[in-house]
Design an enzyme around this catalytic site. Structure first.
Site, PDB file in Angstrom:
ATOM      1  CG  ASP A 170      -5.441  -0.315   6.606  1.00 31.69           C
ATOM      2  OD1 ASP A 170      -4.382  -0.659   7.159  1.00 31.69           O
ATOM      3  OD2 ASP A 170      -6.085  -1.067   5.852  1.00 31.69           O
ATOM      4  CD  GLN A 227       2.337  -1.266   5.215  1.00 30.70           C
ATOM      5  OE1 GLN A 227       2.113  -2.408   5.574  1.00 30.70           O
ATOM      6  NE2 GLN A 227       2.806  -0.352   6.042  1.00 30.70           N
ATOM      7  CG  ASP A 249      -1.632  -1.188   1.539  1.00 30.92           C
ATOM      8  OD1 ASP A 249      -1.630  -2.087   0.693  1.00 30.92           O
ATOM      9  OD2 ASP A 249      -2.226  -1.278   2.631  1.00 30.92           O
TER      10      ASP A 249
HETATM   11  C1  FRU Z   1      -3.872  -3.815   2.464  1.00 28.14           C
HETATM   12  C2  FRU Z   1      -3.291  -4.213   3.810  1.00 28.14           C
HETATM   13  C3  FRU Z   1      -3.713  -3.248   4.897  1.00 28.14           C
HETATM   14  C4  FRU Z   1      -2.637  -3.435   5.923  1.00 28.14           C
HETATM   15  C5  FRU Z   1      -1.417  -3.616   5.061  1.00 28.14           C
HETATM   16  C6  FRU Z   1      -0.368  -4.519   5.637  1.00 28.14           C
HETATM   17  O1  FRU Z   1      -3.142  -4.284   1.412  1.00 28.14           O
HETATM   18  O2  FRU Z   1      -3.687  -5.527   4.138  1.00 28.14           O
HETATM   19  O3  FRU Z   1      -5.017  -3.459   5.371  1.00 28.14           O
HETATM   20  O4  FRU Z   1      -2.522  -2.351   6.790  1.00 28.14           O
HETATM   21  O5  FRU Z   1      -1.876  -4.149   3.837  1.00 28.14           O
HETATM   22  O6  FRU Z   1       0.769  -4.513   4.818  1.00 28.14           O
END
Ligand code: FRU
Length: 479
Positions: free
Chosen positions: A167, A63, A47
């Protein structure tokens, strides 16, 4: 890629320099590295996080699990940009090194407050029995990129949610800070919680209500909820996992969706007159889109070009995932438009007429038009046998079909090889961006978008017009 939990959750300090170098080096061998899209320095990118404006620059984190193509112990990696086209890694990371984020610094958002950037994110914490405690936590980044975490948990897991609670998106509405958080209830339905900062202090959050947005709860979890205000309309972007297909037609493992609303009642926690749910993207992969209202009055969005729980051909090179182009959001005739920021035009080299090419660098933009009453077929990433990504634009039937069944290395085939959307039975304009192993197709200035990946072999860089009256320009892009 499926890796054992012990590897995915191995502490960062336990990886040796030798291991890290091998992972980094393996990525350099990939034939699919992109030219003008952001990819992870190493490992997996998912993300977009903390997309914001601060310190005279656009800020974007991603991420990341830095040790391979898997979802492991996540961190945020920081990048900056002046033009929203070129993003540069600064070396700053938000690592999972605190008791409140010990098993991952999960997704979240950012907002400048009093000369510092406030990062609001999910601390993924697990106990010895691997029971998860999802905490909404905060950190401050100063102008030198120094990050200080808040010790206090800002929002604890409420009684009515399961371990799936994450999130947080912070936003400012009429001078007041609010946050929305994705959640799952005990009946395994997805929903969104709305909070308000008491006295506008982002260390103190008060629950307002479960956000009403005309959702039916057919999804089992809502990830990455994101509320922005576009041309006077609240627009909710979200990623509803498991959404019932009777509610929305989609083919990807999970859709990325939106609703346009007419007003936001903060007291009642309600988005008024919400539209039906729509796909944000009609392609093979676009997820967890994050948007924000920028100080310049524009609304910018960026998506993860990737999806959870899918193996990619790049996994063999120990990396996965990329960011989309930054798209400016607008509303025209009640519809949401997403179009690459204008600085993307600066990458264009000399315009050449669209014509067949047996090879390109797979680094170009096409700006083309298909007249009314026509059916045109274009093959990109093509070899001499015309195997490639086939885009059919049928203005007689009012449909665009994208077929990757004979394009490059196959993957995620369980979710089908074609994607389609309806269009008006009229002249249709397309801007198609190709970048080595990525395509982004913007239909009629962003009324519909198809994003996806193709992993071509070396001889697959041709462009062919198989049929139809399609015409326009080919621009090689400066990289
Ligand atoms: C979405 C997700 C989010 C979470 C993150 C973890 O792709 O699952 O909900 O915070 O990725 O990497």
């Amino acid at each position: 890629m499926n890796l054992p939990t012990e590897i995915r959750y191995r502490r960062y300090e336990d990886w040796t320099e030798d291991e890290k170098n091998k992972i980094a080096e393996n990525k350099t061998k990939s034939p699919w590295l992109t030219s003008y899209h952001l990819e992870p320095k190493t490992g997996l990118l998912n993300d977009p996080n903390g997309f914001s404006y601060f310190n005279g620059k656009f800020q974007l984190f991603y991420q990341n699990w830095p040790f391979g193509a898997a979802h492991g112990l996540k961190q945020w990696v920081h990048t900056e940009s002046s033009d929203l086209v070129h993003f540069k890694e600064t070396g700053v990371t938000l690592e999972p090194d605190h008791v409140n984020d010990s098993h991952g610094a999960y997704s979240g958002s950012a907002y400048e407050i009093d000369g510092k950037l406030f990062l609001f994110y999910t601390g993924n914490v697990r106990d010895d029995n691997w029971i998860r405690d999802p905490l909404q936590v905060g950190a401050w980044m100063d102008q030198d990129g120094h990050i200080e975490k808040c010790d206090k948990v800002l929002i604890q897991q409420p009684d009515d949610v399961t371990e799936h609670f994450r999130d947080p998106q912070i936003f400012n509405y009429q001078g007041q800070f609010y946050a929305i958080v994705g959640a799952q209830n005990h009946d395994k339905q997805g929903f969104i919680k709305l909070y308000k900062a008491t006295n506008n202090d982002v260390h103190n959050w008060k629950f307002v209500g479960n956000l009403e947005f005309g959702g039916t709860g057919s999804e089992y979890m809502i990830e990455c909820p994101n509320l922005v205000f576009v041309d006077g309309h609240p627009v909710l972007l979200y990623s509803p996992q498991g959404l019932d297909k009777s509610e929305l037609n989609y083919d990807n493992i999970y859709p990325n969706t939106y609703k346009i609303c007419q007003a936001f009642d903060t007291h009642a926690a309600k988005l008024l007159e919400a539209s039906p749910i729509y796909n944000l993207d009609y392609g093979f992969e676009a997820y967890a889109t994050q948007a924000f209202n920028a100080p310049d009055g524009k609304v910018y969005a960026i998506s993860w070009i990737g999806l959870p729980d899918i193996d990619y051909p790049t996994d063999q090179y120990d990396y996965q995932g990329a960011m989309s182009l930054v798209k400016e959001l607008s509303i025209r005739d009640g519809k949401l438009y997403q179009y690459p920021v204008s600085a993307m035009k600066d990458l264009r080299l000399e315009a050449k007429a669209l014509s067949n090419r047996s090879s390109s660098q797979n680094t170009y933009e096409l700006e083309v038009t298909v007249p009314a009453d026509d059916k045109s077929q274009l093959i990109l990433f093509s070899d001499e046998q015309l195997n490639g990504l086939t885009i059919t634009i049928d203005t007689t039937q009012g449909q665009i079909l994208v077929d990757r069944s004979s394009a490059g290395q196959q993957y995620a085939v369980d979710f089908g090889n074609t994607r389609q959307c309806d269009i008006d039975k009229a002249e249709t304009k397309l801007n198609i961006f190709v970048d080595k192993s990525i395509f982004e197709i913007f239909v009629n200035d962003g009324e519909k978008v198809f994003t996806g990946r193709v992993f071509p072999s070396q001889d697959q860089s041709g462009i062919y017009i198989k049929e139809g009256q399609i015409s326009g320009s080919y621009f090689e892009l400066r990289v």
